[in-house]
Design a protein around this motif. Sequence first.
Motif, PDB file in Angstrom:
ATOM      1  N   THR A   1     -10.032  -6.563   6.439  1.00 43.78           N
ATOM      2  CA  THR A   1      -8.806  -5.867   6.756  1.00 43.78           C
ATOM      3  C   THR A   1      -8.991  -5.053   7.926  1.00 43.78           C
ATOM      4  OG1 THR A   1      -9.512  -3.988   5.394  1.00 43.78           O
ATOM      5  CG2 THR A   1      -8.626  -5.657   4.189  1.00 43.78           C
TER       6      THR A   1
ATOM      7  N   PHE B   1     -12.981  -3.379  -7.186  1.00 40.41           N
ATOM      8  CA  PHE B   1     -12.158  -4.585  -6.913  1.00 40.41           C
ATOM      9  C   PHE B   1     -13.015  -6.223  -7.199  1.00 40.41           C
ATOM     10  CE2 PHE B   1     -10.164  -0.862  -4.566  1.00 40.41           C
ATOM     11  CZ  PHE B   1      -8.957  -1.315  -4.675  1.00 40.41           C
TER      12      PHE B   1
ATOM     13  N   ARG C   1     -12.472   0.599   3.910  1.00 38.90           N
ATOM     14  CA  ARG C   1     -11.621  -0.131   3.039  1.00 38.90           C
ATOM     15  C   ARG C   1     -12.176  -1.523   2.623  1.00 38.90           C
ATOM     16  NH1 ARG C   1      -5.961  -0.246   4.842  1.00 38.90           N
ATOM     17  NH2 ARG C   1      -6.798  -1.813   6.547  1.00 38.90           N
ATOM     18  N   ASP C   2     -12.924  -2.027   3.530  1.00 35.87           N
ATOM     19  CA  ASP C   2     -13.425  -3.311   3.193  1.00 35.87           C
ATOM     20  C   ASP C   2     -14.658  -3.028   2.238  1.00 35.87           C
ATOM     21  OD1 ASP C   2     -11.813  -4.703   5.047  1.00 35.87           O
ATOM     22  OD2 ASP C   2     -13.108  -4.842   6.472  1.00 35.87           O
TER      23      ASP C   2
ATOM     24  N   ARG D   1      -3.408  -9.214  -9.372  1.00 29.06           N
ATOM     25  CA  ARG D   1      -4.773  -9.006  -9.399  1.00 29.06           C
ATOM     26  C   ARG D   1      -5.260  -8.467 -10.814  1.00 29.06           C
ATOM     27  NH1 ARG D   1      -6.034  -3.353  -8.378  1.00 29.06           N
ATOM     28  NH2 ARG D   1      -4.238  -2.307  -8.263  1.00 29.06           N
TER      29      ARG D   1
ATOM     30  N   HIS E   1     -14.782  -0.787   0.093  1.00 26.26           N
ATOM     31  CA  HIS E   1     -14.241  -0.561  -1.257  1.00 26.26           C
ATOM     32  C   HIS E   1     -13.778  -1.958  -1.895  1.00 26.26           C
ATOM     33  CE1 HIS E   1     -11.235   2.057  -3.938  1.00 26.26           C
ATOM     34  NE2 HIS E   1     -12.542   1.668  -4.418  1.00 26.26           N
ATOM     35  N   LEU E   2     -13.002  -2.806  -1.210  1.00 26.75           N
ATOM     36  CA  LEU E   2     -12.612  -3.731  -1.647  1.00 26.75           C
ATOM     37  C   LEU E   2     -14.095  -4.848  -2.259  1.00 26.75           C
ATOM     38  CD1 LEU E   2      -9.892  -4.943   0.889  1.00 26.75           C
ATOM     39  CD2 LEU E   2      -9.742  -4.174  -1.709  1.00 26.75           C
ATOM     40  N   ARG E   3     -15.111  -4.556  -1.684  1.00 22.66           N
ATOM     41  CA  ARG E   3     -16.381  -5.462  -2.166  1.00 22.66           C
ATOM     42  C   ARG E   3     -16.794  -4.873  -3.271  1.00 22.66           C
ATOM     43  NH1 ARG E   3     -17.460  -5.173   3.548  1.00 22.66           N
ATOM     44  NH2 ARG E   3     -16.721  -7.012   4.663  1.00 22.66           N
TER      45      ARG E   3
ATOM     46  N   HIS F   1       0.977  -1.164  -0.006  1.00 23.94           N
ATOM     47  CA  HIS F   1      -0.030  -0.194  -0.108  1.00 23.94           C
ATOM     48  C   HIS F   1       0.807   1.465   0.054  1.00 23.94           C
ATOM     49  CE1 HIS F   1      -2.545   3.269   1.908  1.00 23.94           C
ATOM     50  NE2 HIS F   1      -3.474   2.748   1.031  1.00 23.94           N
TER      51      HIS F   1
END
Length: 187
Positions: free
Chosen positions: A71, A85, A76-77, A153, A79-81, A31
């Motif tokens: 996380t 991402f 952030r979680d 990724r 956003h990752l879902r 990061h």
Amino acid sequence: MTATTGLDLTAYTGTYTIDPAHTQIGFVARHAMVTKVRGTFDDFDGTVAFDAANPAATAVRVTIQAAGINTRNNQRDEHLRSNDFLAMEEHPQITFVSTGFRMTGDESFDLTGDLTIRGVTNTITIPFTFEGASADPFGNTRLGFEGSVAINRKDYGVSWNAALETGGFLISDKIVLEFEVSAIKNA
């Protein structure tokens, strides 16, 4: 896990259920080019079928619920879902289905299989170490394994990023997947 160590593989023939209470499936990403962020997937299930007479026929299947990403940071979680991402709404699951198993040492092996993220499937090989077997206090036979593998990724359509003013990008393309597995032999 080979006969050269005196380990009797026939004792491990059977079907196992991955124990989510004692297994961790995690990941690490760089990061801001200065630190690492670690996370886990907290909702998953899986099975392992092993036949000592034909170890190459080992079959592993793991299903991870993308919503279970953790996380330790809710923003952030989320956003990752999102579609940036994991695109959880359209692709709620991440799956791994083995296609090959090969002993590489006395207690190490490579597990090859198809990893699907965001509907994109790629073949990966994960080096694992057999950590041991034991009977737990409830009479269950448990096997332990540890392994990790680096993936890109972008190979899975996860390409969102942000440029940094100092050069480089907010998130690394390389993601390390980490597995600490405890599997219980089915009755």
